[in-house]
Design a protein around this motif. Sequence first.
Motif, PDB file in Angstrom:
ATOM      1  N   ARG A   1       0.790  -1.070  -0.031  1.00  0.00           N
ATOM      2  CA  ARG A   1       0.074  -0.114  -0.004  1.00  0.00           C
ATOM      3  C   ARG A   1       0.903   1.216   0.019  1.00  0.00           C
ATOM      4  NH1 ARG A   1      -4.660  -1.999  -1.088  1.00  0.00           N
ATOM      5  NH2 ARG A   1      -5.720  -3.253   0.310  1.00  0.00           N
ATOM      6  N   ILE A   2       0.407   2.293  -0.717  1.00  0.00           N
ATOM      7  CA  ILE A   2       1.168   3.712  -0.807  1.00  0.00           C
ATOM      8  C   ILE A   2       0.253   4.742  -0.408  1.00  0.00           C
ATOM      9  CG2 ILE A   2       2.640   5.133  -2.315  1.00  0.00           C
ATOM     10  CD1 ILE A   2       2.665   2.901  -4.019  1.00  0.00           C
TER      11      ILE A   2
ATOM     12  N   HIS B   1       5.816  10.418  -3.977  1.00  0.00           N
ATOM     13  CA  HIS B   1       5.549  11.670  -3.362  1.00  0.00           C
ATOM     14  C   HIS B   1       6.375  11.658  -2.306  1.00  0.00           C
ATOM     15  CE1 HIS B   1       3.849  14.721  -0.505  1.00  0.00           C
ATOM     16  NE2 HIS B   1       3.278  15.162  -1.566  1.00  0.00           N
ATOM     17  N   PRO B   2       7.071  12.833  -1.979  1.00  0.00           N
ATOM     18  CA  PRO B   2       8.209  13.030  -0.817  1.00  0.00           C
ATOM     19  C   PRO B   2       7.664  12.404   0.532  1.00  0.00           C
ATOM     20  CG  PRO B   2       8.099  15.026  -2.202  1.00  0.00           C
ATOM     21  CD  PRO B   2       7.072  14.163  -2.312  1.00  0.00           C
ATOM     22  N   ASP B   3       6.471  12.362   0.908  1.00  0.00           N
ATOM     23  CA  ASP B   3       6.049  12.056   2.077  1.00  0.00           C
ATOM     24  C   ASP B   3       5.404  10.599   1.826  1.00  0.00           C
ATOM     25  OD1 ASP B   3       5.732  12.449   4.748  1.00  0.00           O
ATOM     26  OD2 ASP B   3       4.030  13.597   4.702  1.00  0.00           O
ATOM     27  N   ALA B   4       5.484   9.996   0.842  1.00  0.00           N
ATOM     28  CA  ALA B   4       4.835   8.679   0.826  1.00  0.00           C
ATOM     29  C   ALA B   4       5.219   7.885   1.920  1.00  0.00           C
ATOM     30  CB  ALA B   4       5.039   8.110  -0.719  1.00  0.00           C
ATOM     31  N   ARG B   5       4.245   7.056   2.174  1.00  0.00           N
ATOM     32  CA  ARG B   5       4.817   5.754   3.452  1.00  0.00           C
ATOM     33  C   ARG B   5       4.118   4.459   2.349  1.00  0.00           C
ATOM     34  NH1 ARG B   5       5.303  10.067   5.480  1.00  0.00           N
ATOM     35  NH2 ARG B   5       4.868  10.531   7.663  1.00  0.00           N
ATOM     36  N   LEU B   6       5.038   3.558   2.790  1.00  0.00           N
ATOM     37  CA  LEU B   6       4.883   2.092   2.210  1.00  0.00           C
ATOM     38  C   LEU B   6       4.527   1.125   3.363  1.00  0.00           C
ATOM     39  CD1 LEU B   6       8.042   1.945   0.045  1.00  0.00           C
ATOM     40  CD2 LEU B   6       6.038   2.852  -0.697  1.00  0.00           C
ATOM     41  N   SER B   7       3.652   0.477   3.030  1.00  0.00           N
ATOM     42  CA  SER B   7       2.830  -0.673   4.018  1.00  0.00           C
ATOM     43  C   SER B   7       2.631  -2.058   3.099  1.00  0.00           C
ATOM     44  CB  SER B   7       1.551  -0.139   4.450  1.00  0.00           C
ATOM     45  OG  SER B   7       0.856  -0.911   5.499  1.00  0.00           O
ATOM     46  N   ALA B   8       3.429  -3.143   3.492  1.00  0.00           N
ATOM     47  CA  ALA B   8       3.566  -4.183   2.912  1.00  0.00           C
ATOM     48  C   ALA B   8       2.302  -5.144   3.575  1.00  0.00           C
ATOM     49  CB  ALA B   8       4.862  -4.999   3.222  1.00  0.00           C
TER      50      ALA B   8
END
Length: 896
Positions: free
Chosen positions: A562-563, A626-633
Amino acid sequence: MLPTVMLALRSSEPVLTIRRAIVDVQVSGEPATKLTYVVNDGPEIDADGLDADGHAVIDATPSLGENRLEVRAYGAGAAYSSESVSFTYGQIAAAGAAHSGVIRGGRVYVWGRNTNGQAGTGADVNADQLTPFLLDTPRDAAWISFAQNQSLVIQRDGSVWTFGQNADGQLGQATPEAPTVAATYPTPTRIPSITDAVSASMGLRHALVLLADGSVVGFGLNAMGQLGDGTTASRNHPVAVQGLSDIIKLAAGSETSFALDRSGTVWAWGRNQFGNLGQGVVDTQPHPLPAPVPGLADIVDIAAGRDHLLAVRADGLVFGWGLCASAQCGNGIDGSAPVPTPIQVAGLVDATAVWASGNFSLARTADGALWGWGQNFNGQLGQGVDGPNAGNGGGHPNTVIPTRAVEELEGVISLAPGATHVIAVRRDGRVFAWGWSFRGTLGRSDVRSQWSYAAPVEVDFETAAVEEGEARPGGLTSVDNRSAQAFNQPAANLVFDRRTPFVTGKELFRMQWLPRVDPGEGGARGGLGPLFHENSCVACHQGNGRGAPAREGEAPISLLVRIGTPADPDPVYGDQLQPRGIDGVPAEGRVVVSYLERRGQYADGEAYTLYEPLVDVVDLAYGPLHPDARLSARIAQPMIGLGLLEAVPDSALDALLRRNREAGRGIDGRTNRVWSVRHQAFRTGRFGWKANQPDLEQQNAAAFLGDLGVTSPLFPTEPCTPSQTACLAARHGGAPELSRSELDAITFFSRFVAVPARVGVDDPVVLRGKALFHRIECSTCHNPTFTTAEVAGTPELSGQTIWPYTDLLLHDMGDDLADGRPDFDATGREWRTPPLWGIGLTATVGGTARFLHDGRARSIAEAILWHGGEAESAREAFRSLPRSDRQALLAFVENL
């Protein structure tokens, strides 16, 4: 008419430690022409004739374990009347210098000091066991004997298992052909040369074993001739004790050995430094051959302390001799010189059994009362009132004449004195201990170190009961299938006429989708992509179970990413990375997973290693994130029981929230309020790792769109962002690509996948684990049970009592599991409590077992150790449990 038979076992308790069962028989009414008896399934044996009053005595040899003795009184022909009596032959409690054990249901529990492996916990654990540890083997135990730092167990099949210290060969593990053995055995190991043992007694550094033919073997230290083989050579393998036959009980002291034969004669050999042999003299010479103790006859029980012996005569009198410095031999004189000739124990009559260890003695009288005398510094005679709040005292004076012991403890059926403590088992199965609490001898973590507990404390066999219905966690929908197909079954109560949409939905779930519909494509469907994660549902839900992350360096299959920024999806890549695209549409990027080791240890010192996944995306086709993007596996979750969870009423969740708030433990939880496309309103979320979907229809439609790129009536538009021009221009497979009837079928299928029934819910380890699960408050979030609502159109799912072990609520799980990515009301630290039903079948169904949202945990234990936030206290409680308790808790979870 036939004779009437009445029986009475000549024992005040149903557990015999003498290999002799004496039964009084009374025959009345019609005369008996013949009297016989049968023990278990053995041959029919003629009994001695009846006397003039119709009375007879049967002297039978019991089998190890449970026994049923049937007496038959024949009439004039072949017909007979019969009566039976049941009893157990075996020793079910044991105590060494500072470790203890009992047999419960054929299984062996050990606790206390473990410096030499005497607790049997295995080579990787040498920590003391403060509460009972369940041995994996043996599993059909009937006799247990401990001494000093070694342990011995006999199974009903006659095999002997030993563990602990072996410096003098006292475990008997060698053979003449293989004389080299280890100095310690940390797990129970079978003695190779003994196959027909029926009882045993361990001494300070030697052991005696009684064989089925009435002979005796010994092994271990033999400096004083205590092995009875005519030599003083120590043996690390069993050797025959000379000159003995028809033996019915053994007793081993420090360096002296004793045996009782069926005639009532006591035999003694070994050390005689304190008149141990009862021959009227004291000497320091070894005595390597058994000799009868003079002046004793009709003895029915014996017991050996360190250097004194007790014997009970058939008339109830008790005799003692040997070391008597603490009056343990029963002469009534504290500080006495050795007593080399048997003397009557003062003030004790009507005795039926005796026990001894160290420098103290115990006896039971016919009324069931226990009596104690001798050394009492640590309260081992149970004659006092101190207990858990008594401080670190001790110092009780010796008791010179038999005095009532543990008066508050009634119904003791098995007793085992150790060096300075005692273990007792009552008729109701409860286990008690008293004396010195040293390194866990008393089996309670809250009495870990205290010189004296003169009053009995109950050993901590924390357990739980089997609750009605919990063996079928899905209620009437549960199926009896625990194979690799366990998660592929329709609800058991779904009648055949209603299974058509289930079959249709299952086909759609398993189907491989293609980018477009072309004739001759077989069972494939068009509509895949343009961007997608996989081309079928089962690619991620392996066997309808959970997914797994990639190994380091491999491309993930069932792991999606997820992004999003803390406020919105990524403007270019949306809310999920798509690693694949149809022809002409570039995949968004590639997921790379590496792992960082994090080492820790449990409170008892056992080490563990956790693996933290480090997720990155590379080869991005549409520019940077995006510079503030979060990654969630995320890995896929199991498909079982989803319709039942959908049927849990919101009121039940509200009740849990109120309960949590009122408890004030800081474990509150909350619901996620999410948008329902069908209702065009906010509803309670209950599906997905962050409970971001309100029902199964929307969960399925969202998965088809997000994972396969397949549109549906709920989500008719492809999720291409403005930057993805090739995606926007690609040919699609219909409008929508998943029809209304197909969405209904896939929803019906996911609603009715059954939960497998549990097996072994009454296993004692599982029940203890269940009690611990509740005690450390795992059940606060993993709520065990709900009752589903009445749901229109689905009577199979309505009104079912289910056991999913989830509260369907969001909980703060701490920084270590946080992904920093909000989802409706769920924060970046919050996750929905996942159901635990079927978790023990994860590897069976999917071929691998990985847990938590990103699959980082390779075991259930690791999953627990990752818990934080609201679950931190439960994690720390688990980390602080003794290893045996951790194993029990994990056994319970794996049984769900």
